[in-house]
Each structure stands twice: as C-alpha cells, then as structure tokens.
Enzyme design. Structure first.
Site, short mmCIF file in Angstrom:
data_model
loop_
_atom_site.label_atom_id
_atom_site.label_comp_id
_atom_site.label_asym_id
_atom_site.label_seq_id
_atom_site.Cartn_x
_atom_site.Cartn_y
_atom_site.Cartn_z
CG HIS A 83 -2.11 -0.92 1.07
ND1 HIS A 83 -2.88 -1.32 2.14
CD2 HIS A 83 -2.64 -1.53 -0.02
CE1 HIS A 83 -3.85 -2.12 1.72
NE2 HIS A 83 -3.72 -2.28 0.41
CE1 TYR A 93 -6.95 0.43 4.53
CE2 TYR A 93 -5.79 2.49 4.09
CZ TYR A 93 -5.78 1.11 4.23
OH TYR A 93 -4.61 0.42 4.09
CD GLU A 135 -1.45 1.04 4.60
OE1 GLU A 135 -2.11 2.07 4.35
OE2 GLU A 135 -1.90 -0.11 4.39
C1 HEM Z 1 -8.91 -3.51 4.84
C2 HEM Z 1 -8.65 -3.03 3.63
C3 HEM Z 1 -7.73 -3.63 2.61
C4 HEM Z 1 -7.31 -4.93 2.43
C5 HEM Z 1 -7.69 -6.18 3.21
C6 HEM Z 1 -6.40 -4.92 1.31
C7 HEM Z 1 -5.74 -6.04 0.80
C8 HEM Z 1 -4.71 -5.99 -0.12
C9 HEM Z 1 -3.84 -7.10 -0.49
C10 HEM Z 1 -3.96 -8.52 0.07
C11 HEM Z 1 -2.96 -6.66 -1.39
C12 HEM Z 1 -1.84 -7.46 -2.08
C13 HEM Z 1 -0.57 -7.35 -1.26
C14 HEM Z 1 0.57 -8.11 -1.88
O1 HEM Z 1 0.82 -7.93 -3.10
O2 HEM Z 1 1.21 -8.88 -1.17
C15 HEM Z 1 -3.24 -5.24 -1.61
C16 HEM Z 1 -2.57 -4.43 -2.50
C17 HEM Z 1 -3.06 -3.20 -2.91
N1 HEM Z 1 -4.12 -2.52 -2.38
FE1 HEM Z 1 -5.18 -3.06 -0.76
N2 HEM Z 1 -6.31 -3.65 0.82
C18 HEM Z 1 -7.11 -2.84 1.59
C19 HEM Z 1 -7.29 -1.48 1.41
C20 HEM Z 1 -6.91 -0.78 0.29
C21 HEM Z 1 -7.27 0.58 -0.02
C22 HEM Z 1 -8.11 1.49 0.88
C23 HEM Z 1 -6.74 0.89 -1.23
C24 HEM Z 1 -6.89 2.19 -1.97
C25 HEM Z 1 -7.66 2.31 -3.02
C26 HEM Z 1 -6.00 -0.29 -1.66
C27 HEM Z 1 -5.26 -0.39 -2.84
C28 HEM Z 1 -4.30 -1.35 -3.07
C29 HEM Z 1 -3.29 -1.26 -4.12
C30 HEM Z 1 -3.12 -0.10 -5.10
C31 HEM Z 1 -2.51 -2.43 -4.01
C32 HEM Z 1 -1.30 -2.81 -4.86
C33 HEM Z 1 -1.68 -3.41 -6.17
C34 HEM Z 1 -0.40 -3.77 -6.88
O3 HEM Z 1 0.10 -4.87 -6.64
O4 HEM Z 1 0.09 -2.91 -7.62
N3 HEM Z 1 -6.13 -1.28 -0.73
N4 HEM Z 1 -4.30 -4.88 -0.82
#
Ligand code: HEM
Length: 141
Positions: A83, A93, A135
């Site tokens: 993130h 969020y 973060e």
């Molecule tokens: C409780 C809330 C959230 C959970 C459970 C979650 C879960 C995850 C997970 C499991 C990943 C992959 C991590 C990895 O590659 O090891 C990820 C990546 C990401 N998340 Fe979240 N997330 C949450 C909130 C958010 C929010 C609020 C945003 C904003 C819009 C967001 C945007 C992203 C982005 C941009 C990535 C990276 C994608 C990439 O690989 O380029 N997430 N998140």
C-alpha cells in the site's frame, strides 16, 4: 478497541458465503470503486491481473481468523508495504469500505441483512485502522 463478540460471530457465520463469492464480491467492489471514485483507478496501474483474487483471499482469511488476528501479522505487513509503495492513503479506506459493503449487498442479496452489513463494516474498519497505523509508521521511517 476490540470487536464485539456479536460482530465476530456474525463475520464468522457469514465468512463461508463471502469466501464462496469472494471473486464476485471483489470484482463488483472495484466496479463500484472506480465508478464512484475514478481517481483511485490510477493507484492500481501496476497491479497484477489477479489483484481482485488477492483482496478476496485477504478478506476470507481475515474473517476466518477474526478470533486470533495475530495469525495475520505477516499478511498485514505485506499489505501495508504494498500500500505504501502504491501510494494508498488513509482517506482511501472509507472509499474502499463503502464500495466493499455495497458489493457484499449486491452479491449476497437477501443474506446481507443490515446486521450482517454492520458487522462487516466494523470488521473492515478495524482491519483498516490496523493497516493505516502500520502504513503511517512505514512512511515515517
Ligand atoms: C482492509 C482493507 C484492505 C485490504 C484487506 C487490502 C488487501 C490488499 C492485499 C492482500 C494486497 C496485495 C498485497 C501483496 O501484493 O502482497 C493489496 C494491494 C493493494 N491494495 Fe489493498 N487492501 C485494503 C485497502 C486498500 C485501499 C483502501 C486501497 C486504496 C484504493 C487499496 C489499494 C491497493 C493497491 C493499489 C494495491 C497494490 C496493487 C499492486 O500490486 O500494484 N487497498 N491490498
């Protein structure tokens, strides 16, 4: 603050349904998110095609371990690192939360009672607060 026993019970009881429909829920969530908050789309520019599976899997694992969240420490760290790299900020969020809850409603239909949605809302923001705090520390370091 702790999640209430009732919230945990409801999340655990509905975790199998959320897991079963995990991909449909996250696909719908991104649809709503990008439609309602188009600026969030750019954050996912470098994201792998299976990003929606990762979020679905994270939600399922979280719900299954809601009694022992320490199990999730490694996963939380990976999410927080990713993130920060992709510029996710605290203000994003509530956007994802709103989209996720609406997606759960759309996909689960009548099974997503007000009580179920309220429990998932609490659980989502509980995890969200953990991620936001981690973060902030990573960014400050
Ligand atoms: C409780 C809330 C959230 C959970 C459970 C979650 C879960 C995850 C997970 C499991 C990943 C992959 C991590 C990895 O590659 O090891 C990820 C990546 C990401 N998340 Fe979240 N997330 C949450 C909130 C958010 C929010 C609020 C945003 C904003 C819009 C967001 C945007 C992203 C982005 C941009 C990535 C990276 C994608 C990439 O690989 O380029 N997430 N998140």
């Amino acid at each position: 603050m702790e999640l209430s026993t009732q919230t945990k019970q409801i999340c655990k009881a509905t975790a199998p349904a959320v897991k079963e429909h995990g991909e449909a829920i996250t696909t719908r969530m991104y649809e709503i998110l990008f439609e309602t908050y188009p600026k969030t789309k750019a954050l996912f520019d470098g994201a792998p095609a299976d990003q929606n599976k990762k979020l679905a899997a994270a939600i399922a694992v979280y719900a299954s371990n809601i009694d022992d969240l320490a199990v999730l420490d490694t996963a939380v760290e990976a999410m927080a690192q990713r993130h920060v790299k992709t510029n996710v900020k605290p203000e994003h969020y509530p956007m994802v939360g709103t989209a996720l809850l609406q997606a759960i409603k759309d996909v689960l239909g009548e099974a997503a009672t007000d009580e179920v949605i309220e429990a998932w809302k609490e659980a989502y923001f509980f995890l969200g607060d953990i991620l936001i705090a981690r973060e902030e520390k990573i960014r400050a370091a």
